[in-house]
Motif scaffolding. Structure first.
Motif, PDB file in Angstrom:
ATOM      1  N   SER A   5       0.872  -1.167   0.000  1.00 39.10           N
ATOM      2  CA  SER A   5       0.000   0.000   0.000  1.00 39.10           C
ATOM      3  C   SER A   5       0.911   1.219   0.000  1.00 39.10           C
ATOM      4  CB  SER A   5      -0.909  -0.001   1.224  1.00 39.10           C
ATOM      5  OG  SER A   5      -0.129   0.015   2.407  1.00 39.10           O
ATOM      6  N   ALA A   7       1.392   5.786  -0.191  1.00 37.03           N
ATOM      7  CA  ALA A   7       0.988   7.171  -0.372  1.00 37.03           C
ATOM      8  C   ALA A   7       1.288   7.555  -1.820  1.00 37.03           C
ATOM      9  CB  ALA A   7       1.758   8.065   0.588  1.00 37.03           C
ATOM     10  N   ASN A  17      -2.020  14.244  -1.373  1.00 34.10           N
ATOM     11  CA  ASN A  17      -1.739  13.149  -0.433  1.00 34.10           C
ATOM     12  C   ASN A  17      -2.875  12.141  -0.356  1.00 34.10           C
ATOM     13  OD1 ASN A  17       0.872  13.971   0.517  1.00 34.10           O
ATOM     14  ND2 ASN A  17      -0.143  15.652   1.575  1.00 34.10           N
ATOM     15  N   THR A  19      -3.949   7.903  -1.203  1.00 37.03           N
ATOM     16  CA  THR A  19      -3.283   6.612  -1.085  1.00 37.03           C
ATOM     17  C   THR A  19      -3.872   5.623  -2.080  1.00 37.03           C
ATOM     18  OG1 THR A  19      -4.855   5.915   0.613  1.00 37.03           O
ATOM     19  CG2 THR A  19      -2.792   6.937   1.369  1.00 37.03           C
ATOM     20  N   PRO A  58      -8.901   8.511  -2.449  1.00 33.18           N
ATOM     21  CA  PRO A  58      -8.012   7.350  -2.330  1.00 33.18           C
ATOM     22  C   PRO A  58      -8.392   6.302  -3.377  1.00 33.18           C
ATOM     23  CG  PRO A  58      -8.820   8.040  -0.179  1.00 33.18           C
ATOM     24  CD  PRO A  58      -9.609   8.819  -1.184  1.00 33.18           C
TER      25      PRO A  58
END
Length: 344
Positions: A5, A7, A17, A19, A58
């Motif tokens: 996983s 960033a 920012n 993910t 994300p």
């Protein structure tokens, strides 16, 4: 093969920012089958240097980063054929071709990103588009797990457009082959290049393009950005002529028959938007076509700023701007209105 996983800030030049659930850096073609077998049912995002991406949420899937390297040159009687792996840096390719006296790509100098990303948008600048030199594209089909070679015609290139932007199946571009004719002709019709005169050399064009871009466009290392945020809009020629009567300094360029192209940056600037901010995002003070991360910007800041720019320009000129930047939501490609709706 390392799957983690991650960033995503290092993988997008906006520096936002968000993910991803999984991320793989692809450094050898041999990895592809293993990654495909393990993740072919997983939502997939293909990334080069992330220079044309805006992560709006994300990402719930696998980010596959193209790091494939390699360049091979074949010379024919009338051209050079340059086969380039998709993870190579675009500007470094332009520099290499000029250093080896193979001109043609100099108008496209300093466009950020990788070679593998270049056909997706059919990158272009100063009167030249990638489509003029692209002989073929080799891709890996994420649906079938097989390689495919696309001719120039099959790529269906258009203005900032190609089949790779619209194919329901996702294709990882593993290589692009360019045909650079030995019968080189300078392209000098746009902007400051006209000052060089018809005797301009490829090196002079390259230097002028680099100087112009560096003077106007912010370095993403200093100010996060994804280059030109909006496409130059196309309108019917009658509308362009009417706008020109009202705004005599409006830059207008011929496109296809009956259609003209307007300068989006000029429209944004005339709408009084240079330097306008929403949260940590702003319209660049020197090039209105670029939206920047002034520090700590969120995806919501950028989206709301883009919507504001689009609204103001449409109110003043009756012209609707479309983003050039690819917007990526939780499940993949999205668009401005959909991304805005997800915020509410």
């Amino acid at each position: 093969m390392q799957v983690t996983s991650a960033a995503l800030a290092p993988y997008n030049t906006f520096g936002l920012n968000h993910t991803a659930e999984q991320l793989v850096e692809l450094t050898a073609r041999e990895q592809l089958q293993r990654v495909w077998q393990a993740y072919r049912q997983t939502p997939l995002l293909l990334v080069g240097e992330g220079s044309n991406l805006l992560f709006t949420a994300p990402f719930s899937g696998l980010v596959l980063v193209n790091r494939l390297k390699g360049i091979a040159v074949t010379e024919t009687e009338d051209a050079w054929l340059v086969a380039v792996e998709g993870g190579e840096n675009w500007h470094q390719l332009v520099c290499l071709c000029l250093a080896q006296n193979m001109p043609g790509l100099e108008n496209l100098a300093l466009i950020p990103g990788t070679v593998g990303a270049s056909p997706v948008q059919n990158i272009g600048a100063y009167g030249v588009e990638l489509a003029q030199f692209c002989q073929q594209v080799e891709s890996f089909d994420w649906q079938s797990g097989e390689y495919k070679t696309w001719s120039n015609e099959e790529c269906a290139f258009g203005y900032r457009d190609s089949v790779f932007k619209h194919e329901a199946r996702q294709h990882l571009i593993v290589s692009v082959t360019f045909r650079l004719p030995k019968a080189w002709q300078p392209v000098l019709g746009y902007g400051p290049l006209a000052e060089l005169g018809e005797a301009a050399t490829p090196a002079q064009i390259f230097e002028k393009v680099c100087a112009t871009r560096q003077a106007k466009l912010p370095d993403p290392v200093v100010l996060g950005n994804a280059g030109s945020f909006f496409k130059n809009p196309k309108v019917v020629t009658a509308q362009a002529e009417a706008l020109k009567l009202a705004w005599p300094k409006l830059p207008v360029f011929a496109a296809e028959p009956g259609v003209s192209k307007l300068a989006a940056g000029w429209l944004i600037e005339q709408a009084g938007l240079k330097g306008v901010k929403v949260g940590g995002a702003g319209v660049h003070t020197q090039q209105a076509l670029v939206l920047v991360n002034l520090g700590g910007a969120t995806a919501e800041d950028v989206l709301r700023l883009a919507a504001l720019v689009r609204e103001r320009v449409e109110q003043m000129f009756g012209v609707r701007l479309d983003p050039e930047v690819r917007m990526i939501g939780a499940a993949g490609e999205t668009y401005l209105d959909e991304a805005l709706a997800c915020l509410s």
